[in-house]
Design a protein around this motif. Structure first.
Motif, PDB file in Angstrom:
ATOM      1  N   LEU A 184     -37.837 -10.564 -35.940  1.00  0.00           N
ATOM      2  CA  LEU A 184     -37.580  -9.135 -35.777  1.00  0.00           C
ATOM      3  C   LEU A 184     -37.459  -8.808 -34.293  1.00  0.00           C
ATOM      4  O   LEU A 184     -38.095  -9.452 -33.456  1.00  0.00           O
ATOM      5  CB  LEU A 184     -38.726  -8.318 -36.384  1.00  0.00           C
ATOM      6  N   THR A 185     -36.672  -7.799 -33.961  1.00  0.00           N
ATOM      7  CA  THR A 185     -36.502  -7.361 -32.590  1.00  0.00           C
ATOM      8  C   THR A 185     -37.447  -6.198 -32.330  1.00  0.00           C
ATOM      9  O   THR A 185     -37.315  -5.147 -32.948  1.00  0.00           O
ATOM     10  CB  THR A 185     -35.048  -6.919 -32.329  1.00  0.00           C
ATOM     11  N   ASN A 186     -38.412  -6.406 -31.443  1.00  0.00           N
ATOM     12  CA  ASN A 186     -39.354  -5.353 -31.099  1.00  0.00           C
ATOM     13  C   ASN A 186     -38.845  -4.656 -29.845  1.00  0.00           C
ATOM     14  O   ASN A 186     -39.171  -5.020 -28.728  1.00  0.00           O
ATOM     15  CB  ASN A 186     -40.752  -5.936 -30.869  1.00  0.00           C
ATOM     16  N   ASP A 187     -38.020  -3.637 -30.054  1.00  0.00           N
ATOM     17  CA  ASP A 187     -37.448  -2.914 -28.920  1.00  0.00           C
ATOM     18  C   ASP A 187     -38.362  -1.755 -28.508  1.00  0.00           C
ATOM     19  O   ASP A 187     -39.417  -1.550 -29.094  1.00  0.00           O
ATOM     20  CB  ASP A 187     -36.039  -2.421 -29.250  1.00  0.00           C
ATOM     21  N   GLN A 188     -37.973  -1.042 -27.510  1.00  0.00           N
ATOM     22  CA  GLN A 188     -38.748   0.098 -27.026  1.00  0.00           C
ATOM     23  C   GLN A 188     -38.082   1.424 -27.382  1.00  0.00           C
ATOM     24  O   GLN A 188     -38.356   2.449 -26.780  1.00  0.00           O
ATOM     25  CB  GLN A 188     -38.928  -0.010 -25.496  1.00  0.00           C
ATOM     26  N   LEU A 189     -37.218   1.404 -28.399  1.00  0.00           N
ATOM     27  CA  LEU A 189     -36.482   2.592 -28.800  1.00  0.00           C
ATOM     28  C   LEU A 189     -37.164   3.268 -29.978  1.00  0.00           C
ATOM     29  O   LEU A 189     -37.558   2.616 -30.949  1.00  0.00           O
ATOM     30  CB  LEU A 189     -35.048   2.213 -29.214  1.00  0.00           C
ATOM     31  N   GLU A 190     -37.271   4.580 -29.900  1.00  0.00           N
ATOM     32  CA  GLU A 190     -37.758   5.330 -31.051  1.00  0.00           C
ATOM     33  C   GLU A 190     -36.589   5.433 -32.024  1.00  0.00           C
ATOM     34  O   GLU A 190     -35.503   5.874 -31.677  1.00  0.00           O
ATOM     35  CB  GLU A 190     -38.212   6.724 -30.609  1.00  0.00           C
ATOM     36  N   GLU A 191     -36.812   4.956 -33.248  1.00  0.00           N
ATOM     37  CA  GLU A 191     -35.732   4.953 -34.233  1.00  0.00           C
ATOM     38  C   GLU A 191     -36.300   5.155 -35.628  1.00  0.00           C
ATOM     39  O   GLU A 191     -37.498   5.036 -35.857  1.00  0.00           O
ATOM     40  CB  GLU A 191     -34.940   3.636 -34.153  1.00  0.00           C
ATOM     41  N   ALA A 192     -35.429   5.437 -36.554  1.00  0.00           N
ATOM     42  CA  ALA A 192     -35.834   5.666 -37.941  1.00  0.00           C
ATOM     43  C   ALA A 192     -36.200   4.337 -38.604  1.00  0.00           C
ATOM     44  O   ALA A 192     -35.898   3.260 -38.094  1.00  0.00           O
ATOM     45  CB  ALA A 192     -34.691   6.333 -38.701  1.00  0.00           C
ATOM     46  N   THR A 193     -36.840   4.432 -39.754  1.00  0.00           N
ATOM     47  CA  THR A 193     -37.105   3.245 -40.568  1.00  0.00           C
ATOM     48  C   THR A 193     -35.765   2.640 -40.967  1.00  0.00           C
ATOM     49  O   THR A 193     -34.839   3.353 -41.335  1.00  0.00           O
ATOM     50  CB  THR A 193     -37.923   3.642 -41.814  1.00  0.00           C
ATOM     51  N   GLU A 194     -35.672   1.313 -40.872  1.00  0.00           N
ATOM     52  CA  GLU A 194     -34.411   0.615 -41.161  1.00  0.00           C
ATOM     53  C   GLU A 194     -34.667  -0.533 -42.130  1.00  0.00           C
ATOM     54  O   GLU A 194     -35.807  -0.966 -42.286  1.00  0.00           O
ATOM     55  CB  GLU A 194     -33.812   0.068 -39.862  1.00  0.00           C
ATOM     56  N   ALA A 195     -33.597  -1.029 -42.748  1.00  0.00           N
ATOM     57  CA  ALA A 195     -33.755  -2.112 -43.723  1.00  0.00           C
ATOM     58  C   ALA A 195     -32.557  -3.062 -43.690  1.00  0.00           C
ATOM     59  O   ALA A 195     -31.446  -2.674 -43.333  1.00  0.00           O
ATOM     60  CB  ALA A 195     -33.920  -1.539 -45.127  1.00  0.00           C
ATOM     61  N   PHE A 196     -32.825  -4.322 -44.061  1.00  0.00           N
ATOM     62  CA  PHE A 196     -31.780  -5.319 -44.284  1.00  0.00           C
ATOM     63  C   PHE A 196     -32.170  -6.099 -45.534  1.00  0.00           C
ATOM     64  O   PHE A 196     -33.253  -5.915 -46.081  1.00  0.00           O
ATOM     65  CB  PHE A 196     -31.584  -6.239 -43.068  1.00  0.00           C
ATOM     66  N   SER A 197     -31.277  -6.956 -46.002  1.00  0.00           N
ATOM     67  CA  SER A 197     -31.575  -7.695 -47.229  1.00  0.00           C
ATOM     68  C   SER A 197     -31.434  -9.199 -47.024  1.00  0.00           C
ATOM     69  O   SER A 197     -30.784  -9.658 -46.093  1.00  0.00           O
ATOM     70  CB  SER A 197     -30.656  -7.243 -48.373  1.00  0.00           C
ATOM     71  N   VAL A 198     -32.084  -9.936 -47.919  1.00  0.00           N
ATOM     72  CA  VAL A 198     -31.998 -11.397 -47.950  1.00  0.00           C
ATOM     73  C   VAL A 198     -31.644 -11.773 -49.379  1.00  0.00           C
ATOM     74  O   VAL A 198     -32.213 -11.242 -50.336  1.00  0.00           O
ATOM     75  CB  VAL A 198     -33.337 -12.052 -47.536  1.00  0.00           C
TER      76      VAL A 198
END
Length: 192
Positions: free
Chosen positions: A106-120
């Protein structure tokens, strides 16, 4: 004389053989030689600060042969590189192995952002195996970032008041303490 016979797998040919042996008066046991592969869960939620997420792929049924399945990640509202590292590959279950893991960074950035999702997704099973009920999983990434800002960048007070208060507002992730260093800088008014 009745003989006890076991027929292992072989699909329709195995069933036909078992039927013929039973008609000939033998006691027949049909054993399945197939494995079932499936994701242990169809959904997982993780903070981006976790660094990675791991999905278990389980194998049930017959485990005395090698089987494999491919896997791949796909963007949703979470996008590869910006939010996670895209991944794909093949899980190879050797004899006796019943669980293998898929680990995605996972990318732990410093941006405030909404909950996001991806699939496997699991695809392309090989060997004596089929897929069970869970072949897709959604990974939900919760943000752990806050934004801090001054409510007002300038205050006017009389010198006789003795102090001034600036309010700092915080938005985004609020479930952890944060510390904000600050200092004053002399302008037309000086310290002291």
């Amino acid at each position: 004389m009745t003989r006890r016979v076991a027929v292992i797998g072989a699909g329709l040919a195995g069933l036909a053989c078992a039927t013929a042996l039973a008609r000939a008066g033998h006691a027949v046991t049909v054993l399945d030689n197939d494995s079932t592969l499936f994701l242990a869960t169809n959904a997982v939620t993780v903070f981006e600060s976790a660094g990675s997420v791991t999905l278990a792929v389980n194998r049930t049924g017959f485990t005395n042969s090698d089987v494999a399945a491919a896997f791949t990640s796909s963007n949703g509202t979470a996008v590869a590189v910006a939010d996670y590292t895209a991944t794909s590959g093949t899980l190879s279950f050797s004899t006796g192995v019943v669980t293998l893991d898929i680990t995605i960074l996972l990318t732990n950035d410093q941006l405030e952002e909404a909950t996001e999702a991806f699939s496997v997704r699991l695809t392309n099973v090989t060997g004596e195996a089929s897929f069970g009920p869970e072949t897709n999983a959604t990974v939900t990434i919760l943000d752990n970032d806050s934004t801090l800002q001054l409510a007002s960048t300038a205050q006017t007070v009389a010198e006789s008041v003795g102090s001034v208060t600036f309010t700092v507002t915080r938005t985004g992730f609020l479930n952890a303490a944060v510390t904000v260093p600050f200092s004053t800088v002399d302008g037309t008014a000086t310290n002291g």
